[in-house]
Design a protein around this motif. Structure first.
Motif, mmCIF file in Angstrom:
data_model
loop_
_atom_site.group_PDB
_atom_site.id
_atom_site.type_symbol
_atom_site.label_atom_id
_atom_site.label_comp_id
_atom_site.label_asym_id
_atom_site.label_seq_id
_atom_site.Cartn_x
_atom_site.Cartn_y
_atom_site.Cartn_z
ATOM 1 N N ASN A 63 40.479 -21.502 80.896
ATOM 2 C CA ASN A 63 39.099 -21.060 80.781
ATOM 3 C C ASN A 63 38.910 -19.556 80.750
ATOM 4 O OD1 ASN A 63 39.737 -20.474 83.322
ATOM 5 N ND2 ASN A 63 37.798 -21.121 84.209
ATOM 6 N N PHE A 108 31.902 -31.450 76.405
ATOM 7 C CA PHE A 108 30.801 -31.648 77.351
ATOM 8 C C PHE A 108 29.721 -30.619 77.028
ATOM 9 C CE2 PHE A 108 34.526 -33.232 79.622
ATOM 10 C CZ PHE A 108 34.053 -34.433 80.135
ATOM 11 N N LEU A 132 31.776 -31.455 88.423
ATOM 12 C CA LEU A 132 32.275 -31.899 87.106
ATOM 13 C C LEU A 132 33.809 -31.878 87.096
ATOM 14 C CD1 LEU A 132 31.808 -32.669 84.123
ATOM 15 C CD2 LEU A 132 31.614 -30.229 83.593
ATOM 16 N N ILE A 148 34.026 -27.281 77.413
ATOM 17 C CA ILE A 148 32.745 -27.348 78.121
ATOM 18 C C ILE A 148 31.846 -26.211 77.625
ATOM 19 C CG2 ILE A 148 31.641 -27.289 80.392
ATOM 20 C CD1 ILE A 148 34.323 -28.146 81.621
#
Ligand code: SF4
Length: 262
Positions: A63, A108, A132, A148
């Motif tokens: 991420n 998502f 989540l 995401i």
């Protein structure tokens, strides 16, 4: 004045270090803290607290904001400069673009960044994000590639709902981002995330959108969309968690069918 990037900001936040207490983040990503006593005693040495290499261990979802896909990077750079929503572009700390695998099976989609996301520049990193992550771990969703993102890239102040004109302003980024990501399935988290994908009267109880496969036209392809509650809503209504688990299981069943038939 020293500048830090979002990954460095994320590292400081995770380690409860104030930016104002740092004096350097050098090219080897070493973070040096100010020694508070050093103002009065020059012999005290500044303290090295760690290296940014640790940041890679904070989260296993790939991420950081280093975007590999050039087309995706181009959109991100446009988003960073975007001033279309007069209020949001003045109050945001960071734009919040997305995180995860750039060739995902699952995307998502949430509605808009909250305070933690705004501060760090990553979606779903606050309490809702942790919930989540917990579901993703428990259901072993991380054996698939996933990404995401939010429909809106800037935080609405005081966590108010996004205004219709803000959603319209940001839609082009959202649509193009999804086109490039080209997921096999989309999981909409909450009514606003869902409403950006599928025409839906926001006055209708959101529960009615669950347990059904909807379809979003992504370029020339119909992509299945599953609706479930936003983790922030589940934090306030914990009895709904079992419904989210069941929705995720439903999504995985759909995804496995798609993968088997490809
Ligand atoms: S919300 Fe989207 S359209 Fe509005 S200023 Fe932010 S990036 Fe631009």
């Amino acid at each position: 004045m020293k500048k830090i990037n979002m990954t460095e900001e994320y590292f400081l936040w995770q380690n409860k270090i104030k930016f104002s207490d740092t004096i350097n983040i050098d090219k080897n990503k070493k973070i040096i803290l100010k020694n508070k006593k050093s103002n009065s005693n020059k012999s005290n040495k500044n303290k090295e607290v760690g290296t940014m290499n640790k940041a890679n261990k904070i989260n296993n979802t790939n991420n950081n904001i280093e975007i590999k896909n050039e087309e995706l990077k181009k959109i991100y750079l446009e988003v960073k400069e975007c001033m279309k929503c007069e209020k949001l572009c003045r109050t945001r700390l960071n734009v919040v673009f997305g995180r995860g695998d750039e060739n995902p099976d699952i995307v998502f989609v949430g509605e808009a960044p909250g305070a933690d996301e705004d501060r760090l520049g990553f979606p779903f990193v606050g309490r809702a994000g942790k919930l989540l992550d917990k579901w993703i771990d428990e259901l072993k969703i991380n054996k698939y590639n996933f990404y995401i993102m939010n429909a809106l890239k800037c935080r609405p102040p005081e966590n108010r709902d996004p205004l219709p004109e803000e959603k319209i302003n940001c839609r082009n980024f959202f649509v193009r981002q999804l086109e490039i990501l080209n997921p096999k399935i989309i999981c909409a988290l909450g009514r606003h995330g869902f409403g950006n994908l599928i025409e839906f009267d926001l006055k209708t109880p959101f529960g009615k959108a669950r347990n059904t496969v909807h379809y979003y036209k992504n370029k020339d392809k119909e992509v299945p969309v599953i609706a479930t509650y936003h983790p922030a809503y589940v934090l306030r209504n914990q009895k709904e968690e079992t419904k989210v688990i069941s929705d995720f299981e439903f999504m995985l069943k759909e995804l496995n069918n798609i993968l088997e038939n490809n």
